[in-house]
Write a protein that holds these residues in place. Sequence first.
Motif, PDB file in Angstrom:
ATOM      1  N   PRO A 125      18.976  25.865  70.122  1.00 57.44           N
ATOM      2  CA  PRO A 125      19.013  25.690  68.661  1.00 57.44           C
ATOM      3  C   PRO A 125      18.197  26.781  67.975  1.00 57.44           C
ATOM      4  O   PRO A 125      17.254  27.330  68.562  1.00 57.44           O
ATOM      5  N   LYS A 126      18.548  27.086  66.740  1.00 56.85           N
ATOM      6  CA  LYS A 126      17.868  28.151  65.998  1.00 56.85           C
ATOM      7  C   LYS A 126      16.839  27.552  65.035  1.00 56.85           C
ATOM      8  O   LYS A 126      17.056  26.509  64.448  1.00 56.85           O
ATOM      9  N   ASP A 127      15.729  28.252  64.901  1.00 55.31           N
ATOM     10  CA  ASP A 127      14.652  27.824  64.019  1.00 55.31           C
ATOM     11  C   ASP A 127      15.059  28.084  62.567  1.00 55.31           C
ATOM     12  O   ASP A 127      15.468  29.192  62.221  1.00 55.31           O
ATOM     13  N   THR A 128      14.928  27.071  61.710  1.00 56.00           N
ATOM     14  CA  THR A 128      15.283  27.240  60.297  1.00 56.00           C
ATOM     15  C   THR A 128      14.206  27.957  59.505  1.00 56.00           C
ATOM     16  O   THR A 128      14.444  28.388  58.380  1.00 56.00           O
ATOM     17  N   GLY A 129      12.992  28.049  60.102  1.00 56.98           N
ATOM     18  CA  GLY A 129      11.879  28.571  59.320  1.00 56.98           C
ATOM     19  C   GLY A 129      11.221  27.505  58.464  1.00 56.98           C
ATOM     20  O   GLY A 129      10.458  27.830  57.546  1.00 56.98           O
ATOM     21  N   HIS A 141       7.805  27.632  57.200  1.00 49.71           N
ATOM     22  CA  HIS A 141       6.918  27.912  58.334  1.00 49.71           C
ATOM     23  C   HIS A 141       7.593  29.011  59.147  1.00 49.71           C
ATOM     24  O   HIS A 141       8.726  28.838  59.602  1.00 49.71           O
ATOM     25  N   PRO A 142       6.928  30.138  59.338  1.00 51.22           N
ATOM     26  CA  PRO A 142       7.616  31.307  59.923  1.00 51.22           C
ATOM     27  C   PRO A 142       8.294  31.033  61.260  1.00 51.22           C
ATOM     28  O   PRO A 142       9.442  31.418  61.467  1.00 51.22           O
ATOM     29  N   LYS A 143       7.607  30.377  62.177  1.00 53.94           N
ATOM     30  CA  LYS A 143       8.195  30.166  63.507  1.00 53.94           C
ATOM     31  C   LYS A 143       7.484  29.012  64.187  1.00 53.94           C
ATOM     32  O   LYS A 143       6.259  28.916  64.162  1.00 53.94           O
ATOM     33  N   TRP A 144       8.261  28.136  64.822  1.00 50.21           N
ATOM     34  CA  TRP A 144       7.681  27.033  65.569  1.00 50.21           C
ATOM     35  C   TRP A 144       7.081  27.583  66.869  1.00 50.21           C
ATOM     36  O   TRP A 144       7.786  28.129  67.705  1.00 50.21           O
ATOM     37  N   GLU A 145       5.761  27.426  67.016  1.00 49.11           N
ATOM     38  CA  GLU A 145       5.063  28.085  68.106  1.00 49.11           C
ATOM     39  C   GLU A 145       4.747  27.175  69.288  1.00 49.11           C
ATOM     40  O   GLU A 145       4.006  27.558  70.202  1.00 49.11           O
TER      41      GLU A 145
END
Length: 382
Positions: free
Chosen positions: A175-179, A232-236
């Motif tokens: 899945p792709k991160d929505t930000g 949120h820029p990226k789920w870490e």
Amino acid sequence: MSNTPRIAIVGAGLGGACAAVLLQKAGFEVDVFEQAPAFSRLGAGIHMGPNVMKIFRRMGIEDAVAHKGSKPDFWFSRDGNSGDYMSRIKLGEFAVKEYGAPYVTIHRGDLHEFQIAALGNARLHYDKKLIECHDDGNGVDLMFEDGTRHRADIVIGADGINSKLREHMFGAEAPKDTGWIGHRALIRGDALKKYPFPFEPCVKWWTADRHMMVYYTTEARDEYYFVSGVPHPKWEYDTAFVPCSREDMKQDFAGYHPEVQALIDVAEDITKWPLFYREPLPVWSTGRIVLLGDACHPMKPHMAQGAAMAIEDGAMLARCLEETGLSDFGTAFTLYEANRRERASRVQSVSNANTWLRTQEDPAWVFGYDIFEHPLRDGTAA
């Protein structure tokens, strides 16, 4: 293969359970496979609009859901800084009269329990994590992590955004991160009594780039719930969610109205969740396998209609299979997609844009919809 045609549903969430109940009522033999080891009161709050409550009526659980949950008279939208009202969308008795059913906010676990009870345990199999499937043209073999196997005439993939059946059909793809992330927390109703604020039954607080949706999950108003949407820029993290301190959340909502600050102050066990998405699928079925809900059209939760679309999918798929019979499942799948893709895509688009009910608008195209009265469009015209 048994002489009796069989349907297997992978995933006993809200969409899968809906499809299972309605298919059983239509006379089909249905087995449901859920990877969780047992039922539990998972999740938090959820909205069920009149469009879904009409499906629950057919399932036999509308009254139970309406009695357990909260039935707000309005959806309020308010400016996150000033508190000014941006919209007042009529619900309550207006929704019953205008759209044909109530609007209910409820704990997801309570709602799911009503669905599981309607399904019954005879054909519900827990602790069944799908690891492989094979469609040989005459049936589908399912292989589970515990070493068991099952063969069915058709398989319905209701196994969420990380669907194993979607992966089987289209290949593995993360899945792709929505930000965006969401904060979630439940609040005890008693904790609100010390404040002078109205704490309305259903209100969304907005600013230009973030929001907080707040509502009661019970008729008794002893449980209040919020869910946010924040860039949120990226789920870490490698986990589905992480704990979040009040201090961290207050940073994300700095400058927000004192009522919002109060909610953060009394929230228990705040968690932070990533919001993921997938690209639209070219088709929703291949061979004897068909997908519904987040397995084929995941969306941001900003419209409070994501679960509703999975439930509508389940109801429409059951309706189409009842129309054609299982022997003509291919026509049923074509009918299903033809009569769901446009609506699900429209809801997905509005939800992802995060504009729903921010200003005074007519929600009838969503709430007034009745999936059982919707004329079936010929799949060849899709």
